[in-house]
Scaffold this motif. Sequence first.
Motif, PDB file in Angstrom:
ATOM      1  N   ARG A 176      43.332  40.611  37.742  1.00 42.51           N
ATOM      2  CA  ARG A 176      44.299  41.343  38.567  1.00 42.51           C
ATOM      3  C   ARG A 176      44.173  40.940  40.033  1.00 42.51           C
ATOM      4  O   ARG A 176      45.171  40.709  40.711  1.00 42.51           O
ATOM      5  CB  ARG A 176      44.090  42.861  38.447  1.00 42.51           C
ATOM      6  CG  ARG A 176      44.504  43.447  37.128  1.00 42.51           C
ATOM      7  CD  ARG A 176      44.760  44.937  37.199  1.00 42.51           C
ATOM      8  NE  ARG A 176      43.954  45.662  38.152  1.00 42.51           N
ATOM      9  CZ  ARG A 176      42.752  46.183  37.915  1.00 42.51           C
ATOM     10  NH1 ARG A 176      42.188  46.007  36.726  1.00 42.51           N
ATOM     11  NH2 ARG A 176      42.112  46.856  38.838  1.00 42.51           N
ATOM     12  N   VAL A 177      42.938  40.865  40.509  1.00 38.69           N
ATOM     13  CA  VAL A 177      42.716  40.497  41.910  1.00 38.69           C
ATOM     14  C   VAL A 177      43.198  39.077  42.174  1.00 38.69           C
ATOM     15  O   VAL A 177      43.886  38.798  43.167  1.00 38.69           O
ATOM     16  CB  VAL A 177      41.227  40.646  42.275  1.00 38.69           C
ATOM     17  CG1 VAL A 177      40.947  40.041  43.650  1.00 38.69           C
ATOM     18  CG2 VAL A 177      40.828  42.122  42.263  1.00 38.69           C
ATOM     19  N   LEU A 178      42.836  38.147  41.286  1.00 39.09           N
ATOM     20  CA  LEU A 178      43.229  36.754  41.474  1.00 39.09           C
ATOM     21  C   LEU A 178      44.747  36.595  41.390  1.00 39.09           C
ATOM     22  O   LEU A 178      45.343  35.832  42.160  1.00 39.09           O
ATOM     23  CB  LEU A 178      42.546  35.870  40.433  1.00 39.09           C
ATOM     24  CG  LEU A 178      41.036  35.689  40.595  1.00 39.09           C
ATOM     25  CD1 LEU A 178      40.460  34.916  39.421  1.00 39.09           C
ATOM     26  CD2 LEU A 178      40.711  34.986  41.911  1.00 39.09           C
ATOM     27  N   PHE A 179      45.369  37.315  40.460  1.00 40.46           N
ATOM     28  CA  PHE A 179      46.818  37.196  40.311  1.00 40.46           C
ATOM     29  C   PHE A 179      47.530  37.706  41.553  1.00 40.46           C
ATOM     30  O   PHE A 179      48.496  37.097  42.032  1.00 40.46           O
ATOM     31  CB  PHE A 179      47.286  37.974  39.074  1.00 40.46           C
ATOM     32  CG  PHE A 179      48.673  37.614  38.634  1.00 40.46           C
ATOM     33  CD1 PHE A 179      48.891  36.501  37.843  1.00 40.46           C
ATOM     34  CD2 PHE A 179      49.764  38.384  39.016  1.00 40.46           C
ATOM     35  CE1 PHE A 179      50.169  36.161  37.431  1.00 40.46           C
ATOM     36  CE2 PHE A 179      51.044  38.049  38.611  1.00 40.46           C
ATOM     37  CZ  PHE A 179      51.244  36.919  37.820  1.00 40.46           C
ATOM     38  N   ARG A 180      47.051  38.812  42.089  1.00 41.64           N
ATOM     39  CA  ARG A 180      47.675  39.332  43.310  1.00 41.64           C
ATOM     40  C   ARG A 180      47.427  38.385  44.485  1.00 41.64           C
ATOM     41  O   ARG A 180      48.311  38.147  45.310  1.00 41.64           O
ATOM     42  CB  ARG A 180      47.118  40.713  43.623  1.00 41.64           C
ATOM     43  CG  ARG A 180      47.812  41.336  44.842  1.00 41.64           C
ATOM     44  CD  ARG A 180      47.262  42.701  45.166  1.00 41.64           C
ATOM     45  NE  ARG A 180      47.949  43.269  46.324  1.00 41.64           N
ATOM     46  CZ  ARG A 180      47.582  44.390  46.923  1.00 41.64           C
ATOM     47  NH1 ARG A 180      46.532  45.073  46.481  1.00 41.64           N
ATOM     48  NH2 ARG A 180      48.255  44.843  47.967  1.00 41.64           N
ATOM     49  N   LEU A 181      46.219  37.843  44.579  1.00 45.91           N
ATOM     50  CA  LEU A 181      45.884  36.950  45.686  1.00 45.91           C
ATOM     51  C   LEU A 181      46.712  35.671  45.642  1.00 45.91           C
ATOM     52  O   LEU A 181      47.260  35.227  46.651  1.00 45.91           O
ATOM     53  CB  LEU A 181      44.392  36.607  45.640  1.00 45.91           C
ATOM     54  CG  LEU A 181      43.852  35.675  46.725  1.00 45.91           C
ATOM     55  CD1 LEU A 181      43.916  36.354  48.080  1.00 45.91           C
ATOM     56  CD2 LEU A 181      42.423  35.261  46.407  1.00 45.91           C
ATOM     57  N   LEU A 182      46.830  35.067  44.448  1.00 44.01           N
ATOM     58  CA  LEU A 182      47.473  33.764  44.321  1.00 44.01           C
ATOM     59  C   LEU A 182      48.988  33.849  44.175  1.00 44.01           C
ATOM     60  O   LEU A 182      49.693  32.898  44.529  1.00 44.01           O
ATOM     61  CB  LEU A 182      46.889  33.011  43.119  1.00 44.01           C
ATOM     62  CG  LEU A 182      45.412  32.638  43.239  1.00 44.01           C
ATOM     63  CD1 LEU A 182      44.901  32.082  41.925  1.00 44.01           C
ATOM     64  CD2 LEU A 182      45.197  31.632  44.356  1.00 44.01           C
ATOM     65  N   TYR A 183      49.494  34.962  43.646  1.00 45.20           N
ATOM     66  CA  TYR A 183      50.924  35.064  43.384  1.00 45.20           C
ATOM     67  C   TYR A 183      51.599  36.172  44.191  1.00 45.20           C
ATOM     68  O   TYR A 183      52.818  36.317  44.149  1.00 45.20           O
ATOM     69  CB  TYR A 183      51.182  35.286  41.894  1.00 45.20           C
ATOM     70  CG  TYR A 183      50.806  34.084  41.067  1.00 45.20           C
ATOM     71  CD1 TYR A 183      51.733  33.081  40.794  1.00 45.20           C
ATOM     72  CD2 TYR A 183      49.512  33.931  40.575  1.00 45.20           C
ATOM     73  CE1 TYR A 183      51.383  31.968  40.057  1.00 45.20           C
ATOM     74  CE2 TYR A 183      49.153  32.817  39.832  1.00 45.20           C
ATOM     75  CZ  TYR A 183      50.090  31.839  39.580  1.00 45.20           C
ATOM     76  OH  TYR A 183      49.739  30.737  38.849  1.00 45.20           O
TER      77      TYR A 183
END
Length: 366
Positions: free
Chosen positions: A145-152
């Motif tokens: 969730r964190v990575l998806f929000r950060l990258l997208y």
Amino acid sequence: MENRRENGAGTDGSARLGVLIPAYEPGRGLSGLVRRLSEAGLPVVVVNDGSSAAAEPVFQELGAAVVLRHKKNRGKGRALKTGIAYMAAQGFEGVVTADADGQHSPEDILRVAEALSASATQLVLGTRDVSRMPPRSKTGNGLTRVLFRLLYGVRLRDTQTGLRGIPLTERSLPGLLELPGEGYEYEMEMLAQSAALFPAGVEAVEIQTIYSEDSDAVSHFRPFRDGMRIYAVLFRRFPRFLLSSLLAFLVDYLAFNLLYYLVLGRSVPAAVLARVISGTVNYNVNRHMVFGGAYHLGGYLKILLPILLADCGLIYLLVDCLGLPAFLIKPLVDGGLYAVSFVSQNRMAQGERRRPDVLSGRPRQC
């Protein structure tokens, strides 16, 4: 369990929907789930993804469900593609995917189907309460969730849910069948490409968080191998971006030192001119080799200018004010700004593929 549908079609003429369940070595609970969905009027398609002969009695108990078969285990992603292709050919306009491990109740599957029927072009995600997950699942879901929000740049409450309402439209169907990924990473690919596949956006429907000993026994998710494939989807542009950035850094570093030591003798003008030269190289490589046609100059400049200001400010402070060696400080400063540049450009490239608020992820109670 009310609102019964015949053949998956709403009485108001809404889209024809069905349930798709990929199954590998399923438990006995699958037959009960299929029976209750069929009683509610939802057609069910089950893909036997190369299960052993020991699981055959389970598939024989599925009653009215259509059972498609893979001769050998090919992975959840391939099973979903097989089912989607079949259901599209049968005239279904949307599918609700559910897992065979007991984590999705019939009531929640029907709620996702209702949400998909109400908005037949949005991707619908059945969203669980992550705080109620077992520690291993909570950690993995939280990280993605964190990575998806950060990258997208998109906030999703549950990135690993298998309960999804997927519209089958002229726009989405070819992409769904062509998405890379044969295993669990296929579902992350669907989210990563959702802006292009589902321009109407993503809607979240709250569902129960169900974990039991039976579901754990049936689950075939391998945390390390499958997890690495999921993270590879999130960072799929990173290797090419790294090469592009290394090339730009070499151009920038060479131009800066030539301008600073041989021409200008001043750090800030040398840094500005060097960054203009390297930025031109970097933009063209990123547009044609890393991010694709959605990447454009206006967005790139919005990212480049703040980074250039930060670069010049740090160079001025560390070289001109503190007297540190420019040849050493330059790569250190650029290295610190590298991660910021990658995240910003990746989000910009995704954002250009969707209009504002497409991926809202807003929770909805049906």
